[in-house]
Write an enzyme that holds these catalytic residues in place. Structure first.
Site, PDB file in Angstrom:
ATOM      1  N   HIS A 252     -17.712  64.094 -38.377  1.00 52.44           N
ATOM      2  CA  HIS A 252     -17.152  62.805 -39.100  1.00 52.44           C
ATOM      3  C   HIS A 252     -16.839  61.804 -37.913  1.00 52.44           C
ATOM      4  O   HIS A 252     -17.246  60.450 -38.097  1.00 52.44           O
ATOM      5  CB  HIS A 252     -15.920  63.074 -39.719  1.00 52.44           C
ATOM      6  CG  HIS A 252     -15.348  61.849 -40.479  1.00 52.44           C
ATOM      7  ND1 HIS A 252     -14.508  61.194 -40.139  1.00 52.44           N
ATOM      8  CD2 HIS A 252     -15.964  61.474 -41.643  1.00 52.44           C
ATOM      9  CE1 HIS A 252     -14.387  60.346 -40.989  1.00 52.44           C
ATOM     10  NE2 HIS A 252     -14.922  60.405 -41.927  1.00 52.44           N
ATOM     11  N   CYS A 253     -16.805  62.233 -36.785  1.00 52.17           N
ATOM     12  CA  CYS A 253     -16.551  61.154 -35.652  1.00 52.17           C
ATOM     13  C   CYS A 253     -17.642  60.537 -35.189  1.00 52.17           C
ATOM     14  O   CYS A 253     -17.643  59.500 -34.619  1.00 52.17           O
ATOM     15  CB  CYS A 253     -15.876  61.971 -34.525  1.00 52.17           C
ATOM     16  SG  CYS A 253     -14.332  62.791 -34.861  1.00 52.17           S
ATOM     17  N   ILE A 254     -18.953  61.308 -35.195  1.00 50.06           N
ATOM     18  CA  ILE A 254     -20.162  60.641 -34.839  1.00 50.06           C
ATOM     19  C   ILE A 254     -21.070  59.914 -35.765  1.00 50.06           C
ATOM     20  O   ILE A 254     -22.111  59.539 -35.389  1.00 50.06           O
ATOM     21  CB  ILE A 254     -21.082  61.534 -34.019  1.00 50.06           C
ATOM     22  CG1 ILE A 254     -21.557  62.896 -34.953  1.00 50.06           C
ATOM     23  CG2 ILE A 254     -20.120  62.466 -32.834  1.00 50.06           C
ATOM     24  CD1 ILE A 254     -22.447  63.774 -34.445  1.00 50.06           C
TER      25      ILE A 254
ATOM     26  N   ARG B 215     -17.940  56.241 -35.309  1.00 53.85           N
ATOM     27  CA  ARG B 215     -16.861  56.142 -36.415  1.00 53.85           C
ATOM     28  C   ARG B 215     -15.837  55.399 -36.029  1.00 53.85           C
ATOM     29  O   ARG B 215     -15.208  54.571 -36.696  1.00 53.85           O
ATOM     30  CB  ARG B 215     -16.276  57.649 -36.701  1.00 53.85           C
ATOM     31  CG  ARG B 215     -15.147  57.627 -37.746  1.00 53.85           C
ATOM     32  CD  ARG B 215     -15.428  57.303 -39.114  1.00 53.85           C
ATOM     33  NE  ARG B 215     -16.765  58.063 -39.892  1.00 53.85           N
ATOM     34  CZ  ARG B 215     -16.962  58.062 -40.921  1.00 53.85           C
ATOM     35  NH1 ARG B 215     -16.438  56.976 -41.776  1.00 53.85           N
ATOM     36  NH2 ARG B 215     -18.094  58.619 -41.204  1.00 53.85           N
TER      37      ARG B 215
ATOM     38  N   GLY C  53     -15.740  65.485 -33.634  1.00 53.83           N
ATOM     39  CA  GLY C  53     -16.644  66.187 -34.584  1.00 53.83           C
ATOM     40  C   GLY C  53     -17.845  65.566 -35.364  1.00 53.83           C
ATOM     41  O   GLY C  53     -17.912  64.278 -35.187  1.00 53.83           O
TER      42      GLY C  53
END
Length: 337
Positions: free
Chosen positions: A329-331, A89, A327
């Protein structure tokens, strides 16, 4: 040099149709104190969950293609590129689309490992370029140190972010707030900004928005709260809610705000874990959301079912991802259809 906005591009909202989801395999041992194996199992579960709804490509080092393919299963594609960390992300491209032509392109932000939190991040400065080259998509080189997790857009001109991150001197110390807004207008096709203040306590990203609030659809925000007045996040979240109450989006609408309370505090080596339900992935027809083995999980699931009645809710254990500093969303990173 031209910009995406000048060429008719904008970044779509995450609820708009996707062609694919991109992820990056965990490779940096120091990032994950519980070990790479635990992180890799967690990443694989997220990839398999998303693959129920849309194609997923996992990027990994060249020598690990076979082992990664076995770990993620036949429904997830694997692409070898040079990487040094696994938060796509932030170091991957932010995809933009021209509504008139349907063309998709990518914004390649300057990446400095969240204000140089880590050394030896040079391979990650080339991740966006490598992906866009493989896809043969137009690449826009942004004159801005940014991470994709530091902002949300509604696809209709509104951008949601935090002052703590975007105005941090470890990113773009030579730029004013107005200058940063100007670059974001150019790169993402936005026209209106909603600035929250601080992010989650001890968030090593310096206040990424995806840990505290997210746009669900135009005019609707999901935000984290806490009832514990002794929690250092309490005044931060209250201030953010006050800002959201006063904000208007690009269409002039007041925002509807839905809140979720944070799970109980947990720490790792004396540092608070950023346990956030706003850090989820919105897939085609589905929502892959985090579980934290906490009493608040059930409330979060019920809220997600109300917010997304037309999507399948898929809860996935996320503690071994959060222990690395981010989290779900970050990955992940969505590529528009």
């Amino acid at each position: 040099m031209s910009t995406p906005a000048a060429d008719g591009f904008r970044m779509p909202g995450e609820w708009e149709p996707h062609a694919r989801c991109w992820m990056a395999w965990p490779v940096r041992g120091e990032t994950f104190p519980n070990g790479l194996e635990a992180a890799r199992l967690a990443y694989a579960e997220v990839a398999k969950a998303i693959a129920q709804f849309e194609p997923v490509t996992m990027v990994c080092p060249d020598g690990e293609v076979a082992s990664v393919s076995l770990a993620v299963g036949k429904d997830v594609a694997v692409m070898p590129i040079s990487i040094s960390d696994s938060w796509i992300r932030d170091n991957g491209p932010s995809f933009v689309k021209n509504p008139a032509t349907g063309e998709v392109a990518g914004v390649d932000w300057q990446f400095n490992a969240w204000g140089r939190n880590y050394d030896a991040f040079e391979p990650d400065t080339l991740v966006a370029r490598q992906i866009l080259d493989r896809l043969k998509l137009r690449r826009y080189e942004a004159p801005l140190v940014m991470e994709g997790g530091s902002f949300h857009v509604d696809g209709q001109g509104t951008l949601l972010t935090t002052e703590e991150c975007l105005l941090n001197p470890n990113r773009n110390p030579h730029l004013s707030k107005a200058e940063i807004e100007g670059h974001l207008r150019d790169q993402l096709g936005v026209t209106s900004f909603i600035w929250l203040g601080q992010g989650y306590e001890q968030d090593e990203t310096d206040g990424h928005i995806d840990e505290i609030a997210t746009l669900i659809r135009p005019g609707l925000v999901l935000a984290m709260t806490t009832d514990d007045t002794a929690d250092p996040n309490y005044p931060v979240f209250q201030d953010n809610l006050e800002r959201l109450a006063m904000a208007r989006d690009a269409a002039g609408r007041e925002l509807e705000v839905v809140t979720l309370r944070t799970p109980a505090r947990r720490e790792q080596a004396g540092v608070r874990l950023t346990l956030s339900y706003t850090n989820f992935y919105l897939a085609n027809g589905g929502v892959v959301m985090p579980l934290f083995e906490d009493a608040a999980d059930d409330e979060a699931i019920r809220t997600f079912k109300k917010l997304f009645p037309d999507r399948q809710i898929v809860p996935v254990p996320a503690l071994d991802i959060v222990r690395g500093g981010g989290g779900i969303h970050c990955i992940t990173q969505q590529q528009p259809a």
